[in-house]
Design a protein around this motif. Structure first.
Motif: not given
Length: 187
Positions: A54-59, A88-96, A168-179
């Motif tokens: 989420e940091d502008k400089i990092a992105m 993406d390949a054009q350097g665009n941040e894929v927004n949340k 924020s980018g935090h996410g979990a999937m059932k197939e990965n035990y909701m980690l």
């Protein structure tokens, strides 16, 4: 299909956090060209930028590296790799909302009717998209733990929830035990 990413160039910006392994132990083994990946070695002083998708400089730095290296995709991790962001390949941040839509679309190909739990700040457009793909969108209060716990609770009650993800980018999937696992979501 031992190397399904052969011919794909994926750049990783680990921000000198713990995410360098994703290049060496995941992407390279799957055949990806990871040329141009940066800040892979852990350094707790984080000399290049804050490891935060989420940091502008990092992105910005990741976007520039993707363009400079003609990568197909860039992945930016936070310090402990439980969050990721995408360029993406054009350097665009894929927004949340878009990132959630991409992951939801993949999940809904295999799990029609599943409930996608997100935090409350997601867009109405995302809701419409999830519903158009055969899913159910469940907005819940902010906080990644709240979102993931809600997905777990729905599954316990018998309402299938394959994906819980916060803007924020935090996410979990059932197939990965909701980690809470940014690397798993990036794959």
């Amino acid at each position: 299909y031992d190397r399904p990413l052969t011919g794909t160039k994926i750049l990783v910006d680990a921000g000198n956090g713990a995410g360098g392994f994703f290049v060496y132990r995941v992407l390279n083994d799957l055949g990806a060209d990871t040329t141009g990946s940066q800040f892979l070695d852990p350094d707790g002083s984080f000399p290049n930028h804050i490891p935060n998708p989420e940091d502008k400089i990092a992105m910005k730095m990741a976007s520039e590296a993707v363009i400079e290296n003609a990568a197909d995709l860039g992945v930016v991790f936070d310090t402990d790799v439980d969050r990721s962001g995408v360029v993406d390949a054009q350097g665009n941040e894929v927004n949340k909302n878009r990132l959630i839509a991409v992951i939801a679309s993949i999940v809904l190909q295999e799990h029609k009717g599943t409930t996608i739990v997100t935090d409350s700040v997601t867009s109405n457009g995302l809701s419409a998209f999830i519903e158009s793909k055969g899913g159910v969108h469940f907005r819940f209060k902010r906080g990644y733990k709240n979102v993931i716990d809600q997905g777990i609770e729905l599954n316990i009650k018998g309402q299938d929830s394959q994906l819980s993800i916060e803007t924020s980018g935090h996410g979990a999937m059932k197939e990965n035990y909701m980690l809470d696992d940014g690397a798993y979501l990036a794959v």
